[in-house]
Design a protein around this motif. Structure first.
Motif, mmCIF file in Angstrom:
data_model
loop_
_atom_site.group_PDB
_atom_site.id
_atom_site.type_symbol
_atom_site.label_atom_id
_atom_site.label_comp_id
_atom_site.label_asym_id
_atom_site.label_seq_id
_atom_site.Cartn_x
_atom_site.Cartn_y
_atom_site.Cartn_z
ATOM 1 N N ARG A 175 -69.331 151.725 -20.013
ATOM 2 C CA ARG A 175 -69.276 151.988 -21.453
ATOM 3 C C ARG A 175 -69.726 150.757 -22.248
ATOM 4 O O ARG A 175 -70.489 150.859 -23.216
ATOM 5 C CB ARG A 175 -67.851 152.389 -21.853
ATOM 6 N N HIS A 176 -69.271 149.574 -21.831
ATOM 7 C CA HIS A 176 -69.701 148.348 -22.509
ATOM 8 C C HIS A 176 -71.204 148.140 -22.372
ATOM 9 O O HIS A 176 -71.885 147.754 -23.335
ATOM 10 C CB HIS A 176 -68.960 147.137 -21.931
ATOM 11 N N LEU A 177 -71.740 148.403 -21.187
ATOM 12 C CA LEU A 177 -73.180 148.234 -20.974
ATOM 13 C C LEU A 177 -73.976 149.233 -21.806
ATOM 14 O O LEU A 177 -75.061 148.897 -22.317
ATOM 15 C CB LEU A 177 -73.515 148.395 -19.492
ATOM 16 N N LYS A 178 -73.447 150.431 -21.965
ATOM 17 C CA LYS A 178 -74.117 151.431 -22.799
ATOM 18 C C LYS A 178 -74.218 150.951 -24.237
ATOM 19 O O LYS A 178 -75.275 151.064 -24.880
ATOM 20 C CB LYS A 178 -73.352 152.747 -22.724
ATOM 21 N N LEU A 179 -73.144 150.382 -24.758
ATOM 22 C CA LEU A 179 -73.158 149.865 -26.130
ATOM 23 C C LEU A 179 -74.123 148.695 -26.275
ATOM 24 O O LEU A 179 -74.849 148.592 -27.274
ATOM 25 C CB LEU A 179 -71.743 149.454 -26.541
ATOM 26 N N LEU A 180 -74.140 147.807 -25.288
ATOM 27 C CA LEU A 180 -75.053 146.667 -25.334
ATOM 28 C C LEU A 180 -76.507 147.122 -25.241
ATOM 29 O O LEU A 180 -77.389 146.567 -25.907
ATOM 30 C CB LEU A 180 -74.731 145.694 -24.200
ATOM 31 N N THR A 181 -76.753 148.143 -24.431
ATOM 32 C CA THR A 181 -78.114 148.664 -24.291
ATOM 33 C C THR A 181 -78.571 149.338 -25.579
ATOM 34 O O THR A 181 -79.703 149.139 -26.042
ATOM 35 C CB THR A 181 -78.186 149.662 -23.121
ATOM 36 N N THR A 206 -79.018 143.287 -37.373
ATOM 37 C CA THR A 206 -78.326 142.044 -37.035
ATOM 38 C C THR A 206 -76.823 142.276 -36.908
ATOM 39 O O THR A 206 -76.179 141.789 -35.970
ATOM 40 C CB THR A 206 -78.592 140.974 -38.103
ATOM 41 N N ILE A 207 -76.281 143.057 -37.829
ATOM 42 C CA ILE A 207 -74.848 143.373 -37.776
ATOM 43 C C ILE A 207 -74.524 144.149 -36.504
ATOM 44 O O ILE A 207 -73.523 143.887 -35.825
ATOM 45 C CB ILE A 207 -74.430 144.168 -39.027
ATOM 46 N N ASP A 208 -75.386 145.113 -36.155
ATOM 47 C CA ASP A 208 -75.163 145.906 -34.932
ATOM 48 C C ASP A 208 -75.177 145.024 -33.687
ATOM 49 O O ASP A 208 -74.370 145.213 -32.763
ATOM 50 C CB ASP A 208 -76.231 146.990 -34.801
ATOM 51 N N VAL A 209 -76.096 144.060 -33.644
ATOM 52 C CA VAL A 209 -76.172 143.156 -32.499
ATOM 53 C C VAL A 209 -74.923 142.292 -32.415
ATOM 54 O O VAL A 209 -74.311 142.145 -31.347
ATOM 55 C CB VAL A 209 -77.436 142.277 -32.585
#
Length: 341
Positions: free
Chosen positions: A50-56, A8-11
């Motif tokens: 880079r942002h999409l990689k983190l979200l994925t 949950t924290i990671d999300v």
């Protein structure tokens, strides 16, 4: 299923940054490419990637490829989707930053629609010629809706989605259906994507892939193969693959032509097969372990003309998983309300 505290924290950490949350808000309105997002957000491609990689990596965003293109969409089911959805629901729809992003999203979609329309215009004459040879589309579509009205479905795979018309017909404004449209042509997927956006059909996952090796996992209540088999060199194999993707109790609907002698459809329209006999399709369905219904023939209306004065008969073959007992669910949600309007 509940999430672990760390997950949950990671999300929350993934969406808790300005650009990434803006990306989530945009993807809430439908799938986009990196290029789309760079145009909307005015940021560089490496930064958006880079942002999409983190979200994925956080499970917030899903990625799928169409050839050299990659599309991104918000995860739509499960507890992570619930967390992200709850955060999105707190945003004021009149927020000026969001409003500006959505304005630019509309421009991107309009450009996408124009590109798709240009492609479709180039093939429209050929399509119109073929459509003039069989019963009107509304008659065929009414028969499809009637055939499927027996019981509801909550997951649909359209193999060879083309313009996306079957997804529009079968999904409509329903939000309780998981839908995937598969096509081997990136250009046709562009047409389908523009058509679905114009019709405000949301939540459809469009994927590029081969009907002989579909890039999806089994688990569909309904698989549709609409006007596809006559293009294939091995239609029996495509039927077998479609059956493999069904849920227990699922149904497979094939729509194609009865046998005909219009050779110009082979030479000018790339048809490999000049229609199919009922016993051929029924044999493939039975060999795949399905129980076929009686085929439904849709005769052409008088007045259609062609060089040989022959017209095309459209046939619907619907088959059921043999292992499943008939459902007792109400059929009222089997097709979207107003599908025939």
């Amino acid at each position: 299923m509940a999430l672990a505290a760390k997950t949950t924290i990671d999300v929350l950490r993934a969406i808790g940054e300005d650009t990434r949350f803006r990306i989530a808000l945009l993807l809430h309105h439908g799938e986009l490419t990196v290029s789309d997002l760079t145009d909307i957000l005015g940021q560089s491609q490496p930064r958006i990637s880079r942002h999409l990689k983190l979200l994925t990596e956080a499970g917030v965003v899903e990625k799928h490829r169409e050839g050299t293109w990659a599309f991104f969409d918000l995860v739509t089911t499960g507890p992570i989707a619930d967390v992200v959805g709850a955060a999105i629901d707190t945003v004021d729809p009149d927020d000026p930053v969001l409003a500006a992003d959505l304005d630019r999203l509309a421009l991107v979609r309009n450009q996408r629609a124009a590109t798709a329309q240009e492609y479709f215009a180039a093939i429209a004459e050929r399509w119109d010629e073929e459509r003039s040879l069989h019963a009107p589309d509304d008659v065929v579509e009414a028969a499809i809706v009637e055939a499927l009205a027996e019981r509801p479905y909550h997951s649909v795979l359209d193999m060879g989605t083309g313009t996306g018309r079957m997804l529009q017909l079968l999904i409509g404004d329903r939000l309780d259906v998981r839908a995937i449209g598969l096509d081997n042509s990136h250009s046709m997927l562009g047409v389908a994507r523009a058509n679905l956006e114009r019709a405000e059909v949301h939540g459809v996952d469009l994927r590029q892939g081969d009907v002989y090796s579909p890039p999806v996992e089994p688990g569909f209540d309904l698989v549709v193969v609409h006007q596809v088999l006559h293009f294939l060199h091995d239609p029996a194999r495509a039927v077998h693959e479609a059956r493999r993707l069904l849920n227990p109790g699922g149904r497979l609907l094939i729509v194609d032509f009865a046998p005909h002698a219009l050779e110009f459809l082979r030479t000018d329209h790339a048809h490999r097969r000049l229609g199919f006999r009922d016993d051929t399709i029924v044999g493939w369905l039975e060999q795949s372990g399905l129980r076929p219904d009686e085929p439904c023939r849709i005769e052409p209306q008088h007045g259609a003309t062609n060089p040989d004065d022959e017209r095309l008969v459209v046939t619907l073959w619907l088959a059921h998983d043999r292992a499943a007992a008939p459902t007792t669910d109400s059929p009222t949600d089997a097709v979207p309300e107003g599908a025939l309007r």
